[in-house]
Design an enzyme around this catalytic site. Structure first.
Site, PDB file in Angstrom:
ATOM      1  N   ASP B 381       0.870  -1.162   0.000  1.00 25.97           N
ATOM      2  CA  ASP B 381       0.000   0.000   0.000  1.00 25.97           C
ATOM      3  C   ASP B 381       0.913   1.219   0.000  1.00 25.97           C
ATOM      4  OD1 ASP B 381      -2.320   1.512   0.419  1.00 25.97           O
ATOM      5  OD2 ASP B 381      -1.867   1.622   2.558  1.00 25.97           O
ATOM      6  N   ASP B 780      -1.450  -0.795   5.921  1.00 27.69           N
ATOM      7  CA  ASP B 780      -1.692  -0.301   7.275  1.00 27.69           C
ATOM      8  C   ASP B 780      -3.154  -0.041   7.557  1.00 27.69           C
ATOM      9  OD1 ASP B 780      -1.933   1.912   5.590  1.00 27.69           O
ATOM     10  OD2 ASP B 780      -1.550   3.255   7.276  1.00 27.69           O
ATOM     11  N   ASP B 784      -6.663  -2.373   3.391  1.00 24.70           N
ATOM     12  CA  ASP B 784      -5.671  -3.373   3.009  1.00 24.70           C
ATOM     13  C   ASP B 784      -5.954  -4.731   3.623  1.00 24.70           C
ATOM     14  OD1 ASP B 784      -4.197  -1.317   1.741  1.00 24.70           O
ATOM     15  OD2 ASP B 784      -3.453  -0.727   3.702  1.00 24.70           O
TER      16      ASP B 784
END
Lengths: 379, 972
Positions: B381, B780, B784
């Site tokens: 990410d 995080d 995700d």
């Protein structure tokens, strides 16, 4: 989020440091937790490798030579008598000879001493193709069912012996140890009981006790055969009880091997104790006794053999062996040869490494030799 | 199956439905033993060992004491059973905590405080702000006069933004007292797990409202495990409780992840098993033949002539038991043991503690450490993972003036400060938008400082920046926003909020300036969502839909020349320039509305917001009618700083042969800039960036093929080729051209996917996994979570977007840079150690087994065991377990060496240390060693006194010495 659980404390640790200070999150530092325990990492540089190989070679070759020399110094006389001791009129049917109770089993052999044998001279009997290590015989538990005896082996005991489903073992360690467990014969079938009474010692092993006997004489003078200390001390002391006497032994319908004097406790029956230590190989020697006098060169030793034991049914060989000992025990070239081979191999490798090292030296720890540096286009 | 929920009626639905007791437990006290045993025995290895152990009870065939198998077997079972029990106990505790949470419900018109587990279907539950919703509720009242409340659904779907929920029309306007007495019936479907659907009807009984049926949708519900936010209180009727809630129904036990090493060990075990069967068959036949030809002649073994029907089976089965030690029973236990130790090493590692918060790394999943060493793809990410997710206002461009370009901080730019001080109208309007156009809620803390609570980090950054520039957003009182500028206090009445949606990409507020009485529209949004509606360019550009705007942007440099003045052009330049720097840009705009225009629009908006069909779309359409002819005030640039050590980490890991994919919800430019600045892709001459775009299937197809072609050509060159794809094109590509895209995925070492949704992230992981790559997903945020759960290894960063990712992940770390150490040090060591340990386990078992087999040839193939039970057990348990402990601490290379030469990881990635050929090596080694030990121990005793016990002891000590030597040689 504010009411978040304790595990979210990571992000707002400063705000509630007072509450979390007691249980510090930082793990305690130790060399173990950080995987930093001291370790030594010897790098096998060419120098070290050559040194190690040379050292091994230099040590092993003399050791091998010594062992070989010691083995050579042992005098050993082996005489196979199983066939020669059968009278020629029985040579076509040796089985009948050995199984008959009427035939004369005495047999006389003459051994020529080729080299001086210093006392003590050990007498062994050697059996070949005899599977003392067979599963049914050697150690373990097995299962017995209706038994039919093969006619060729036991024609005079031709009968069916029905033993109900029972666990069997070829011996009972407890029974051998103490008279208290006299009737503990559950591991011993098919040689557990005789006419309902427990057999002591029970089991196949004892039942098939070797019963050839030897008498020795030199120049018509009988040699005394000492049976002292032929069995292991620990066996005599612990495994075979001094209060256990043979009972009902070889009184059943089937007679196996030798009989035992029922007035002598098991711990004194050295032949039995020796026999009961099962051999690992199908060819084995067992100590029969010791002759405590030196035998001179060209002495003719006369051996009077009572040829009782049946090895004819399965083609086993019987041999009598006279042997002296040296520091490596009996005659055995194997150790010496093994040492010499390994030592020689090491020396050879050491020399070839030296040659390679001299011809094509290569610097140690050069990163250009790493696979990805050698071939950057790859992958 | 329909369910009828009678509101506030205890008798009607008391016993019909389950109570609200949560239960995640697998076992109860009673069924633990049978159920656990059943589960354990569904594993092949355990079945096999159980069979062996049972066979050993048959004393005719057993070569050794049954205890030698039963002991370890029971031990293994006890260990895994107690682990299960412990886990289940922990689940029980967390259930208990949730069940015993106190909630307010209404019973017979009286508010009562009860435990969450006692809520029944039909109860009215009261929630306060930040409360967790205890069960699925149909909303009937909130503190908001409009009947709106906000919930955070992250635990449910992973989306972190706040969602609005409204009360059904029938309950609109009911007051506090009335809600206590409300009666009615809700007709709703039976429990299901669809969290986007709730088709139900509500009928209130007189005297409340007429008997009309009021339709309910998912918008009227608040579901279990959501959090109530920004709303003082809300109340609702419980419709689904306990394990029948939407969350409860969708809760599945995540599939246990199997590592590549585990799979390989299973394969090798299978191979050994086949080998064992072959050995057993050969020896069994040989044994039977020998028995019939030889053993019958041996009178001393008393072989019977005829046996029962199974006689032929006895010897093969005996050998089966003799050979059963070939598959070491201890391998699973010792592997589990060392794996949990690896995990502990990760937990303990001092170098992976976040220096800022002191959070250590944590391995939640203790079973997959080796996989870390075999990672081939890392999907990361961007926001919060590569960057710090700490938004800082850096630069701005107000009516053509660039601020903050010199020192990189507009807040310290003298020009801007002067402009603010001098009260330049442009600047003031700009600041007003910054301060007002948002959904931020200021909270006055006790010390007087103002805390801002915002849904988005960007808004927070803007409000903070405005406050620094003396435009302080002080208070929000109902609809009145209070702004303090210098010494004066300004009031604005918020009339409407045109919410941000990811389709519109902008949000606006309509406010009335309480000083002048003017109505103003304030907008902010992405450049492509704002600039086309600017009044300067509206003749031409305004007609172009915003979605294809960005493809035309290059043209826009020309267009303004004859349509509009310098201003818009400078904004375009500003946007370009800022995104080149990797800054997030927002365009701020405003427009004064005429009173009648607003009144007219307001009606339309009200109507649109109350439609039942396609409401979102209707609202968007209505909003668009207002958001035109905007006067663009300026562009803000917000920096999201890269985390420390990110470029180095990525470079090192790329050198180690790991491919990186960046999956972000952010826009393409920003993503590419971040990618450049963190070594993700190389700048132009060395690297090449190919982009896949297009709106239609054909366009995507063409561009995909073009990219694929370029990729194929350039694979031979040492050039960094990466491709960029946006969410829209990705969806088309995945749907229609999956094969081509898969090929692309295999060819490309780097990819940037922008504007992707959580489910697309998960799809990409799935795609790579289907090509047999080992994937690691790191992220995080709640968005995700799915990707993390999908990947072979999920790593969560315990960052600012909450802890959802970290909780769902297998590993949680504090900072992205720890990934390097996690993979190169922990992953690599774990792989090496496991590879050694597993093969060594087979080696030592095979060694003993081969000796047994050799011995059987000289013992009449009768299945005699050379070793007694005790020494076998001691060998397996005691003598060979010490090396296990040694290997856990074994390091083949120092950490520094590995960090310097990350290429070393190739060995692990390719599985060079544990594969059939290395295993064949160990197999051969054990065969060779067995021969050596056997020959020596047979011959040193030659004929003389070759007693079985002695030979067995010599052979055993030979084995022990040899294996100890092997361990010493193999560990470094």
């Amino acid at each position: 989020m504010k009411g978040g659980s304790a595990s979210s404390g990571g992000t707002d640790a400063p705000s509630n440091s007072s509450s979390s200070s007691s249980r510090t999150k930082k793990p305690k530092y130790s060399k173990f937790t950080q995987q930093e325990l001291p370790a030594c990492k010897p790098i096998l540089t060419p120098g070290y490798v050559i040194m190690i190989f040379t050292a091994v070679g230099v040590i092993f070759i003399p050791v091998g030579l010594f062992s070989l020399f010691a083995s050579e110094s042992v005098v050993e006389i082996v005489d196979r008598y199983d066939i020669d001791c059968v009278p020629s009129n029985y040579s076509s049917n040796m089985l009948a000879y050995i199984q008959s109770t009427a035939t004369n089993k005495t047999c006389t052999r003459s051994l020529n001493i080729t080299k001086e044998m210093k006392s003590p001279v050990f007498i062994y009997y050697q059996l070949d193709n005899f599977y003392q290590n067979h599963r049914r015989y050697a150690q373990s538990v097995c299962f017995s069912y209706t038994i039919y005896f093969e006619e060729s082996t036991c024609d005079h005991r031709h009968r069916n012996l029905k033993i109900a489903f029972r666990y069997v073992k070829s011996r009972s360690d407890k029974q051998l140890r103490s008279s208290k467990y006299e009737s503990d014969t559950k591991d011993c079938a098919p040689e557990a009981t005789s006419k309902g009474f427990p057999i002591v010692p029970c089991g196949l092993t004892a039942w098939s006790l070797f019963n050839d006997t030897y008498g020795f004489s030199v120049k018509n003078k009988a040699l005394e055969v000492s049976k002292k200390n032929i069995a292991w001390k620990s066996d005599k002391g612990h495994k075979f009880g001094s209060d256990v006497y043979p009972k009902n032994f070889q009184t059943g319908e089937l007679i196996g091997g030798g009989k035992l004097n029922s007035s002598i406790p098991l711990s004194e029956q050295d032949d039995l104790i020796v026999w009961m230590r099962t051999a690992a190989l199908p060819s084995f020697r067992k100590l029969y006794g010791k002759i405590e006098v030196d035998l001179q060169v060209n002495d003719q030793v006369t051996v009077v053999i009572q040829n009782n034991y049946n090895t004819y049914s399965f083609g086993g060989k019987k041999k009598v062996v006279l042997s002296t000992t040296s520091w490596i025990g009996g005659k055995n070239d194997f150790l010496g040869i093994a040492y010499l081979t390994v030592g020689g191999l090491c020396l050879f490798l050491a020399i070839s490494f030296i040659l390679v090292y001299v011809a094509k030296p290569r610097p140690l720890g050069d990163p250009t030799y790493l696979s990805w540096n050698r071939n950057p286009a790859g992958n | 199956m329909k369910r009828y929920v009678y509101i506030n009626d205890d008798e009607a639905s008391q016993d019909l439905y389950c109570d609200n007791r949560l239960s995640n437990r697998k076992y109860t006290l009673l069924n633990f033993l049978p159920k656990n045993l059943w589960e354990q025995f569904s594993r092949f290895m355990n079945q096999y060992f159980l069979l062996i152990a049972c066979l050993q009870l048959w004393s005719l065939i057993t070569p050794v004491n049954p205890a030698s198998t039963w002991g370890p077997l029971i031990f293994i079972f006890a260990v895994s059973a107690s682990k299960e029990a412990w886990d289940d106990y922990n689940r029980y505790l967390s259930d208990k905590k949730a069940n015993e949470k106190e909630v307010w419900i209404v019973k017979q018109g009286i508010k009562k405080h009860i435990q969450a587990q006692d809520i029944c279907v039909g109860n009215i539950v009261w929630l306060r702000e930040n409360d967790e919703v205890p069960c699925d509720l149909v909303l009937i009242g909130t503190s908001d006069p409009q009947g709106v409340c906000y919930v955070e659904t992250a635990a449910l779907d992973g989306e972190t933004d706040l969602k609005t929920r409204v009360i059904p029309a029938a309950c609109m306007g009911m007051d506090f007292e009335l809600l206590h007495k409300i009666k009615g019936v809700i007709e709703c479907p039976g429990p299901d797990k669809d969290i986007r659907r709730f088709d139900a009807n509500l009928r209130l009984f007189p005297p409340f409202i007429d008997n009309d049926v009021c339709p309910l949708t998912i918008k009227n519900t608040i579901l279990q495990s959501c959090y109530l936010r920004n709303t003082e209180w809300a109340c609702g009727v419980a419709v689904y409780t306990g394990n029948e809630t939407k969350l409860g129904m969708s809760r599945g036990i995540p599939e246990p992840k199997l590592t590549a090493v585990d799979a390989m060990i299973d394969k090798l075990t299978g191979a050994i098993f086949v080998f064992q069967i072959v050995v057993v068959l050969v020896l069994g036949v040989a044994g039977n033949v020998w028995k019939d030809t030889e053993a019958r002649k041996q009178w001393y073994v008393l072989y019977p002539n005829e046996g029962p029907w199974y006689e032929l089976l006895v010897i093969p089965l005996r050998f089966e038991l003799l050979c059963s030690i070939m598959i070491p029973i201890s391998i699973k236990v010792s592997l589990d043991l060392v794996k949990s130790l690896y995990a502990k090493f990760i937990d303990w590692d001092n170098e992976m503690i976040d220096p800022e918060t002191g959070t250590p790394s944590h391995a939640t999943n203790t079973a997959i450490s080796e996989d870390l060493g075999q990672v081939e793809y890392i999907l990361t990410d961007k926001t919060g993972t590569l960057t710090e997710n700490k938004m800082i206002f850096r630069r701005c461009c107000i009516s053509g003036h660039f601020y903050g370009n010199e020192n990189g901080d507009a807040l310290k730019d003298v020009g801007l400060l002067n402009a603010v001080a001098s009260g330049s109208p442009d600047v003031i309007r700009f600041l007003t938008v910054m301060a007002v156009c948002n959904t931020v809620i200021p909270i006055q803390s006790k010390t007087g400082a103002i805390l801002y609570k915002a849904q988005s980090q960007d808004e927070e950054a803007l409000v903070h920046a405005a406050a620094k520039l003396h435009m302080v957003f002080v208070n929000k009182n109902a609809n009145i926003v209070e702004i303090r500028f210098n010494a004066s206090v300004l009031h604005y009445e918020v009339l409407e909020i045109l919410e941000f949606t990811s389709d519109r990409k902008r949000m606006s507020v309509v406010v009335r300036d309480c000083q002048s009485g003017k109505i103003i529209l304030l907008s902010k949004g992405a450049d492509e969502a704002v600039l086309p509606y600017a009044h300067a360019g509206n003749l031409l550009i305004g007609a172009i839909s915003c979605s294809i705007w960005k493809f035309l942007r290059p043209l826009y440099f020309i267009i303004p020349k004859f349509t509009s003045g310098q201003q818009t052009r400078s904004f375009i330049e500003a946007v370009e320039q800022y995104s080149q720097l990797g800054l997030r840009t927002l365009c701020l705009a405003w427009r004064e509305l005429r009173e009648d225009e607003y009144a007219e629009w307001s009606l339309m908006f009200k109507e649109a917001s109350s439609t039942l069909v396609d409401r979102e779309w209707r609202i968007a359409e209505v909003c668009q009618r207002l958001e035109h002819d905007l006067e663009v005030l300026g562009v803000t640039a917000i920096e999201d700083r890269l985390q420390d050590g990110v470029p180095e980490t990525i470079e090192t890991l790329r050198k180690a042969g790991i491919n990186f994919w960046m999956l972000t919800g952010d826009k393409q430019n920003t993503a590419v800039q971040i990618a450049l600045s963190c070594n993700f892709i190389s700048p132009e001459p060395k690297g090449q960036l190919l982009s896949i775009d297009g709106k239609t299937v054909d366009e995507v197809c063409r561009s995909l093929e073009r990219v694929l072609l370029t990729m194929r050509i350039t694979t031979s060159e040492p050039k960094d080729v990466a491709f960029v794809v946006d969410g829209w094109a990705l969806e088309i590509a995945l749907k229609h051209y999956r094969k081509a895209f898969t090929e692309l995925a295999i060819l490309s070492r780097t990819a940037i996917c922008c504007r992707v949704t959580p489910s697309q992230k998960a799809q990409l992981v799935e795609l790579l996994k289907s090509c047999d790559y080992r994937t690691l997903a790191i992220g995080d945020g709640g968005n995700d979570v799915r990707m993390i759960q999908q990947a072979d290894i999920g790593v969560g960063i315990s960052g600012r977007e909450g802890l959802q990712a970290a909780r769902a992940a297998d590993y949680s770390i504090g900072k992205f840079r720890f990934l390097k150490r996690l993979i190169l040090v922990h992953g690599r060591y774990s792989y090496n150690r496991t590879a050694f340990l597993s093969q060594y386990s087979f080696y030592k078992s095979l060694l003993i087994c081969f000796i047994q087999i050799f011995f059987s040839f000289i013992s009449g193939v009768s299945g005699t065991s050379l070793f007694n039970s005790l020494s076998l057990m001691a060998y397996n348990v005691f003598y060979t377990s010490i090396p296990v402990l040694v290997s856990v601490l074994d390091k083949d290379l120092s950490e520094q060496t590995v960090m310097q030469h990350p290429q070393i990881l190739f060995y692990c990635q390719a599985g060079r240390l544990l594969n059939p050929s290395t295993f064949a090596g160990w197999f051969g080694r054990s065969l060779f060693h067995a021969i050596v030990v056997f020959v020596i121990s047979i011959h040193v005793y030659a004929y003389e006194k070759s007693e079985m016990e002695e030979v067995s002891m010599v052979a055993l000590s030979g084995c022990i010495w040899l294996q100890a030597f092997v361990v010493a040689l193999e560990t470094k």
